[in-house]
Design an enzyme around this catalytic site. Structure first.
Site, PDB file in Angstrom:
ATOM      1  N   ASN A  13       0.875  -1.171   0.000  1.00  0.00           N
ATOM      2  CA  ASN A  13       0.000   0.000   0.000  1.00  0.00           C
ATOM      3  C   ASN A  13       0.915   1.225   0.000  1.00  0.00           C
ATOM      4  O   ASN A  13       1.524   1.541   1.010  1.00  0.00           O
ATOM      5  CB  ASN A  13      -0.890  -0.015   1.252  1.00  0.00           C
ATOM      6  CG  ASN A  13      -1.694   1.268   1.395  1.00  0.00           C
ATOM      7  OD1 ASN A  13      -1.786   2.072   0.459  1.00  0.00           O
ATOM      8  ND2 ASN A  13      -2.292   1.473   2.567  1.00  0.00           N
ATOM      9  N   TRP A  14       1.004   1.853  -1.147  1.00  0.00           N
ATOM     10  CA  TRP A  14       1.927   2.988  -1.263  1.00  0.00           C
ATOM     11  C   TRP A  14       1.428   4.249  -0.565  1.00  0.00           C
ATOM     12  O   TRP A  14       2.164   5.202  -0.390  1.00  0.00           O
ATOM     13  CB  TRP A  14       2.172   3.294  -2.752  1.00  0.00           C
ATOM     14  CG  TRP A  14       3.208   2.398  -3.366  1.00  0.00           C
ATOM     15  CD1 TRP A  14       3.821   1.327  -2.782  1.00  0.00           C
ATOM     16  CD2 TRP A  14       3.759   2.520  -4.684  1.00  0.00           C
ATOM     17  NE1 TRP A  14       4.716   0.762  -3.656  1.00  0.00           N
ATOM     18  CE2 TRP A  14       4.702   1.483  -4.824  1.00  0.00           C
ATOM     19  CE3 TRP A  14       3.543   3.394  -5.750  1.00  0.00           C
ATOM     20  CZ2 TRP A  14       5.430   1.303  -6.005  1.00  0.00           C
ATOM     21  CZ3 TRP A  14       4.261   3.216  -6.914  1.00  0.00           C
ATOM     22  CH2 TRP A  14       5.204   2.186  -7.036  1.00  0.00           C
ATOM     23  N   LYS A  15       0.129   4.283  -0.244  1.00  0.00           N
ATOM     24  CA  LYS A  15      -0.449   5.499   0.364  1.00  0.00           C
ATOM     25  C   LYS A  15      -0.202   6.693  -0.566  1.00  0.00           C
ATOM     26  O   LYS A  15      -0.230   6.518  -1.781  1.00  0.00           O
ATOM     27  CB  LYS A  15       0.098   5.708   1.778  1.00  0.00           C
ATOM     28  CG  LYS A  15      -0.046   4.430   2.617  1.00  0.00           C
ATOM     29  CD  LYS A  15       0.246   4.617   4.065  1.00  0.00           C
ATOM     30  CE  LYS A  15       0.058   3.280   4.788  1.00  0.00           C
ATOM     31  NZ  LYS A  15       0.183   3.383   6.227  1.00  0.00           N
ATOM     32  N   HIS A  99      -9.296   1.430   4.848  1.00  0.00           N
ATOM     33  CA  HIS A  99      -8.037   1.615   5.583  1.00  0.00           C
ATOM     34  C   HIS A  99      -8.289   2.591   6.736  1.00  0.00           C
ATOM     35  O   HIS A  99      -9.074   3.532   6.596  1.00  0.00           O
ATOM     36  CB  HIS A  99      -6.964   2.163   4.633  1.00  0.00           C
ATOM     37  CG  HIS A  99      -5.597   2.098   5.233  1.00  0.00           C
ATOM     38  ND1 HIS A  99      -5.162   3.024   6.154  1.00  0.00           N
ATOM     39  CD2 HIS A  99      -4.592   1.208   5.085  1.00  0.00           C
ATOM     40  CE1 HIS A  99      -3.938   2.700   6.536  1.00  0.00           C
ATOM     41  NE2 HIS A  99      -3.563   1.600   5.898  1.00  0.00           N
ATOM     42  N   GLU A 101      -6.660   4.969   7.776  1.00  0.00           N
ATOM     43  CA  GLU A 101      -6.384   6.375   7.434  1.00  0.00           C
ATOM     44  C   GLU A 101      -7.581   6.999   6.724  1.00  0.00           C
ATOM     45  O   GLU A 101      -7.820   8.200   6.838  1.00  0.00           O
ATOM     46  CB  GLU A 101      -5.116   6.454   6.571  1.00  0.00           C
ATOM     47  CG  GLU A 101      -3.864   6.208   7.415  1.00  0.00           C
ATOM     48  CD  GLU A 101      -2.683   5.649   6.633  1.00  0.00           C
ATOM     49  OE1 GLU A 101      -2.671   5.728   5.400  1.00  0.00           O
ATOM     50  OE2 GLU A 101      -1.766   5.110   7.297  1.00  0.00           O
ATOM     51  N   GLU A 170      -5.100  -4.569  10.574  1.00  0.00           N
ATOM     52  CA  GLU A 170      -4.062  -3.563  10.786  1.00  0.00           C
ATOM     53  C   GLU A 170      -4.327  -2.790  12.078  1.00  0.00           C
ATOM     54  O   GLU A 170      -5.121  -1.841  12.084  1.00  0.00           O
ATOM     55  CB  GLU A 170      -4.065  -2.570   9.615  1.00  0.00           C
ATOM     56  CG  GLU A 170      -3.794  -3.211   8.269  1.00  0.00           C
ATOM     57  CD  GLU A 170      -3.210  -2.201   7.286  1.00  0.00           C
ATOM     58  OE1 GLU A 170      -2.151  -2.515   6.719  1.00  0.00           O
ATOM     59  OE2 GLU A 170      -3.782  -1.116   7.103  1.00  0.00           O
ATOM     60  N   GLY A 176       2.866   2.519  10.645  1.00  0.00           N
ATOM     61  CA  GLY A 176       3.834   3.598  10.456  1.00  0.00           C
ATOM     62  C   GLY A 176       4.567   3.999  11.730  1.00  0.00           C
ATOM     63  O   GLY A 176       5.217   5.032  11.787  1.00  0.00           O
ATOM     64  N   SER A 216       3.698  -1.865  10.253  1.00  0.00           N
ATOM     65  CA  SER A 216       5.156  -1.946  10.426  1.00  0.00           C
ATOM     66  C   SER A 216       5.727  -3.327  10.091  1.00  0.00           C
ATOM     67  O   SER A 216       6.701  -3.772  10.697  1.00  0.00           O
ATOM     68  CB  SER A 216       5.566  -1.521  11.842  1.00  0.00           C
ATOM     69  OG  SER A 216       5.195  -0.174  12.074  1.00  0.00           O
ATOM     70  N   GLY A 237       3.072  -1.066   4.107  1.00  0.00           N
ATOM     71  CA  GLY A 237       3.160   0.346   3.757  1.00  0.00           C
ATOM     72  C   GLY A 237       4.594   0.725   3.403  1.00  0.00           C
ATOM     73  O   GLY A 237       5.067   0.471   2.295  1.00  0.00           O
ATOM     74  N   GLY A 238       5.290   1.299   4.369  1.00  0.00           N
ATOM     75  CA  GLY A 238       6.641   1.822   4.163  1.00  0.00           C
ATOM     76  C   GLY A 238       7.588   0.893   3.416  1.00  0.00           C
ATOM     77  O   GLY A 238       8.266   1.316   2.466  1.00  0.00           O
TER      78      GLY A 238
HETATM   79  P1  13P Z   1       3.330   0.543   7.475  1.00  0.00           P
HETATM   80  O1  13P Z   1       3.801  -0.770   6.917  1.00  0.00           O
HETATM   81  O2  13P Z   1       4.062   1.714   6.910  1.00  0.00           O
HETATM   82  O3  13P Z   1       3.240   0.524   8.968  1.00  0.00           O
HETATM   83  O4  13P Z   1       1.812   0.719   6.953  1.00  0.00           O
HETATM   84  C1  13P Z   1       0.923  -0.303   7.112  1.00  0.00           C
HETATM   85  C2  13P Z   1      -0.308   0.022   6.374  1.00  0.00           C
HETATM   86  O5  13P Z   1      -1.060   0.897   6.773  1.00  0.00           O
HETATM   87  C3  13P Z   1      -0.595  -0.726   5.146  1.00  0.00           C
HETATM   88  O6  13P Z   1      -1.884  -0.503   4.696  1.00  0.00           O
END
Ligand code: 13P
Length: 258
Positions: A13-15, A99, A101, A170, A176, A216, A237-238
């Protein structure tokens, strides 16, 4: 993981990261180091404007491209929104829905449910997210909270379609933050999610559905998380922004399983 009964899925997930040009660059690098075996399904969910570049670059590969959100309506006066049939036509196979967010921006369980139904109708694989806040975990209501999110999110999803849904657990406090849930904590909730699906549908469907962990997850902790019986992959994510790290997580999914 349990490859005998269900798919292992590593999804990025690149956000709100990377431009279309950077997408092209990333995909070129990823292709050059992508493991050859067909161990698991691999998905990359990218910002809407990056979808064409990602689809073009990964056409001949086994990496499926996805979106990070969709609108539940088929068309109409929804300025700035993107319908599921548009995503399909653009070459998407997946869409992340609900998600945390986006929930923080006001998305409700009813919105999530409408989007899941619309995605399934269009032939997309929804990656439906759920997760508790730190406050909810500390007050001991994680299990009920997640069960409620799953029930509301899946309302009206038929017996035939449930296996197409991917669920991502999640925990909000792990996203993050570098503070990953322990394999035991993540397994406990993923096992609970499977039990909810079993109650709503059947043992067979519960056994067949892929449940991912996100928060994470990285190239160092992936192996241990993926070794858990009810964790069928990751939503990353990251670490999905760096080809080498993403590939190492895919490789961690190539471990012996029960
Ligand atoms: P991180 O891997 O950056 O913690 O993000 C997780 C995430 O929200 C994937 O959707």
């Amino acid at each position: 993981m349990n490859r005998k009964y269900r798919k292992t899925v590593i999804a990025g997930n690149w956000k709100m990261n990377k431009t279309p040009s950077e997408t092209k660059e990333f995909m070129t690098q990823l292709k050059s180091i992508m493991p050859k075996g067909r161990w698991c399904d691999v998905a990359l969910c990218v910002p809407a404007v990056c979808i064409p570049a990602a689809v073009r670059a990964m056409r001949e590969t086994r990496v499926g491209i996805g979106a990070e959100n969709c609108n539940a309506n088929a068309s109409g006066a929804y300025t700035g929104e993107i319908a599921t049939n548009m995503l399909v036509d653009a070459g998407c196979k997946y869409v992340i829905i609900g998600h945390s967010e986006r929930r923080a921006m006001g998305e409700t369980d009813a919105d999530v449910n409408a989007k899941v139904l619309a995605a399934l109708e269009a032939g997309l694989t929804p990656i439906m997210c759920c997760g508790e806040s730190l406050e909810q975990r500390e007050s001991g209501i994680t299990e009920e909270w997640i069960a409620m999110q799953i029930k509301l999110g899946l309302a009206g999803v038929s017996e035939e379609k449930i296996r197409k849904v991917i669920i991502a657990y999640e925990p909000i406090w792990a996203i993050g933050t570098g503070r990953t849930a322990t394999p035991e904590q993540a397994e406990e909730v993923c096992e609970g999610i499977r039990a909810v699906v079993r109650k709503l549908y059947s043992s067979k469907n519960a056994r067949a559905i892929s449940i991912l962990y996100g928060g994470s997850m990285n190239e160092k902790n992936a192996y241990e998380l993926l070794a858990q019986p009810d964790i069928d992959g990751g939503l990353i994510g990251g670490a999905s922004l760096v080809p080498e790290k993403f590939v190492q997580i895919i490789e961690a999914a190539n471990q012996p399983t029960v």
